[in-house]
Design an enzyme around this catalytic site. Structure first.
Site, PDB file in Angstrom:
ATOM      1  N   ARG A 119      46.901 -43.358  -3.867  1.00 61.41           N
ATOM      2  CA  ARG A 119      47.641 -43.139  -5.115  1.00 61.41           C
ATOM      3  C   ARG A 119      46.892 -42.142  -5.973  1.00 61.41           C
ATOM      4  O   ARG A 119      45.711 -41.916  -5.814  1.00 61.41           O
ATOM      5  CB  ARG A 119      47.796 -44.459  -5.885  1.00 61.41           C
ATOM      6  CG  ARG A 119      48.748 -45.431  -5.213  1.00 61.41           C
ATOM      7  CD  ARG A 119      48.850 -46.725  -6.006  1.00 61.41           C
ATOM      8  NE  ARG A 119      49.507 -46.528  -7.284  1.00 61.41           N
ATOM      9  CZ  ARG A 119      48.952 -46.789  -8.464  1.00 61.41           C
ATOM     10  NH1 ARG A 119      47.728 -47.240  -8.547  1.00 61.41           N
ATOM     11  NH2 ARG A 119      49.630 -46.600  -9.578  1.00 61.41           N
ATOM     12  N   LYS A 188      37.828 -53.131  -2.725  1.00 58.45           N
ATOM     13  CA  LYS A 188      39.188 -52.848  -2.258  1.00 58.45           C
ATOM     14  C   LYS A 188      39.341 -53.168  -0.774  1.00 58.45           C
ATOM     15  O   LYS A 188      38.599 -52.663   0.061  1.00 58.45           O
ATOM     16  CB  LYS A 188      39.509 -51.380  -2.523  1.00 58.45           C
ATOM     17  CG  LYS A 188      40.939 -51.040  -2.252  1.00 58.45           C
ATOM     18  CD  LYS A 188      41.464 -50.093  -3.282  1.00 58.45           C
ATOM     19  CE  LYS A 188      42.749 -49.446  -2.833  1.00 58.45           C
ATOM     20  NZ  LYS A 188      43.382 -48.675  -3.877  1.00 58.45           N
ATOM     21  N   ARG A 322      41.600 -50.805 -14.909  1.00 55.11           N
ATOM     22  CA  ARG A 322      40.183 -51.088 -14.625  1.00 55.11           C
ATOM     23  C   ARG A 322      39.727 -52.242 -15.499  1.00 55.11           C
ATOM     24  O   ARG A 322      40.205 -52.385 -16.616  1.00 55.11           O
ATOM     25  CB  ARG A 322      39.294 -49.877 -15.003  1.00 55.11           C
ATOM     26  CG  ARG A 322      39.746 -48.558 -14.473  1.00 55.11           C
ATOM     27  CD  ARG A 322      39.097 -48.269 -13.125  1.00 55.11           C
ATOM     28  NE  ARG A 322      39.802 -47.155 -12.503  1.00 55.11           N
ATOM     29  CZ  ARG A 322      39.490 -45.882 -12.711  1.00 55.11           C
ATOM     30  NH1 ARG A 322      38.487 -45.565 -13.497  1.00 55.11           N
ATOM     31  NH2 ARG A 322      40.179 -44.918 -12.136  1.00 55.11           N
TER      32      ARG A 322
HETATM   33  C1  BTN Z   1      45.890 -46.472  -2.644  1.00 54.35           C
HETATM   34  O1  BTN Z   1      45.475 -45.471  -3.231  1.00 54.35           O
HETATM   35  O2  BTN Z   1      45.445 -47.586  -2.891  1.00 54.35           O
HETATM   36  C2  BTN Z   1      46.981 -46.342  -1.614  1.00 54.35           C
HETATM   37  C3  BTN Z   1      46.423 -46.112  -0.243  1.00 54.35           C
HETATM   38  C4  BTN Z   1      47.495 -45.971   0.813  1.00 54.35           C
HETATM   39  C5  BTN Z   1      46.923 -45.555   2.159  1.00 54.35           C
HETATM   40  C6  BTN Z   1      47.940 -45.612   3.254  1.00 54.35           C
HETATM   41  S1  BTN Z   1      47.224 -45.435   4.847  1.00 54.35           S
HETATM   42  C7  BTN Z   1      48.784 -45.280   5.573  1.00 54.35           C
HETATM   43  C8  BTN Z   1      49.627 -44.438   4.631  1.00 54.35           C
HETATM   44  N1  BTN Z   1      49.445 -43.037   4.893  1.00 54.35           N
HETATM   45  C9  BTN Z   1      48.854 -42.397   3.901  1.00 54.35           C
HETATM   46  O3  BTN Z   1      48.570 -41.186   3.876  1.00 54.35           O
HETATM   47  N2  BTN Z   1      48.599 -43.258   2.894  1.00 54.35           N
HETATM   48  C10 BTN Z   1      49.060 -44.590   3.212  1.00 54.35           C
END
Ligand code: BTN
Length: 327
Positions: A119, A188, A322
């Site tokens: 994100r 996380k 946060r």
């Molecule tokens: C975050 O920032 O918390 C979201 C992370 C999401 C990662 C997943 S991995 C599979 C899918 N493909 C990506 O490029 N991103 C999501």
């Protein structure tokens, strides 16, 4: 010979000579050499030692369709299931797929991502066969309004899977982080990236990307800009195919119920899993920051923040929450 067949041989982490691989796959040593070069071009890490042969740096369990089904992966839900060795991003792959077919349900896994996205423009570190990276393409018929709270619902599905797997201390952080207590900190465990395409007032397709940390090693930590932990570090050592089948089963169940009744029936369960409830926090908006005490979410999945101006509600968007370090 497919690339995956070669990787399967190397997946035990032991050395295999070119001759042995060639014999096992019924091809010449030259053909094996070509495939190994392709692995290199795909950035899949492997060792090559003169006189010994080739191996992956460590043994890995690859995702396999049959193994997923054996562990209870939902059959008859998806029109297409793909498992790729390497992709830039599974979300990108599903966004492209959405352009060609607007009604299909698809799921796409990658053993590694070269440009995994998180994100707020962040990168998602995606080393080979260590964690879980997948995206689901799911059609919704009633436009953007009908998907309010979806990202929270997906987080809850992953949280349910963590509970089934016996991952201790898994919890949620608004809007869609999966956290766990590790070495005295909240770290996380997983993240969700939801993207939308199609007509935002009518039939649209949602791409739900899930990244779940299974084994976050010290060598990976240096590339990650926040505390992260894998379920292995939390003491759960379960076959990757089994974990995947459990996570996707919960996700499909939640998506089916969400399509009918939205987020409201999930609100209480989400609030029970909220790790920030009652904590002082800072909400980072695109151009400002707001301080307050987290007070759970409403039936739309909006966050209630108890601020000096009273309770304010916030939509999940390009925001970040946060813990307030000053309190
Ligand atoms: C975050 O920032 O918390 C979201 C992370 C999401 C990662 C997943 S991995 C599979 C899918 N493909 C990506 O490029 N991103 C999501």
């Amino acid at each position: 010979m497919k690339q995956a067949e070669l990787i399967k041989i190397l997946s035990d982490g032991n050395f295999h000579s070119g001759e042995e691989i060639g014999a096992a796959l019924g091809v010449s040593r030259a053909a094996v050499w070509k495939k190994l070069q392709k692995l290199e071009a795909m950035n899949i890490p492997f060792n090559s030692v003169k006189g010994k042969g080739y191996r992956l740096p460590e043994a890995v369990t690859l995702l396999e369709e049959q193994a997923l089904f054996d562990y209870g992966f939902p059959q008859n839900t998806f029109d297409e299931i793909t498992i790729e060795l390497s992709l830039d991003s599974t979300n990108n792959a599903m966004m492209q797929a959405a352009e060609n077919n607007v009604t299909a349900r698809k799921i796409c896994f990658a053993e590694m991502q070269t440009s995994g996205r998180g994100r707020r423009g962040r990168a998602w570190v995606s080393p080979f066969a260590q964690n879980l990276y997948f995206s689901v393409l799911w059609p919704f018929s009633q436009g953007i309004a009908a998907i309010q709270g979806l990202s929270l619902a997906v987080g809850l599905a992953v949280h349910r899977a963590m509970k089934e797997l016996g991952v201790n201390g898994s919890g949620l952080k608004w809007p869609n982080d999966i956290l766990a207590e590790y070495q005295g900190k909240k770290a996380k465990l997983g993240g969700i990236l939801i993207e939308l395409t199609g007509d935002i007032t009518d039939a649209c397709q949602v791409v739900i990307g899930v990244g779940l940390n299974l084994d976050v090693q010290i060598k990976d930590q240096v590339h990650i800009d926040q505390a992260a932990v894998g379920i292995k570090q939390l003491g759960v050592n379960v076959d990757r195919n089994k974990i995947t089948a459990i996570v996707v089963s919960h996700l499909v169940e939640v998506l089916k119920s969400f399509s009918k009744t939205g987020f409201a029936p999930l609100k209480q369960e989400w609030n029970d899993a909220d790790t920030f409830c009652g904590r002082d926090a800072k909400l980072i908006l695109p151009s400002s920051e707001i301080y307050g005490k987290c007070a759970g979410v409403n039936e739309k999945g909006e966050l209630a923040l108890d601020t000096e101006q009273g309770i304010q509600m916030f939509n999940a968007g390009e925001v970040s929450l946060r813990l307030d370090a000053l309190k």
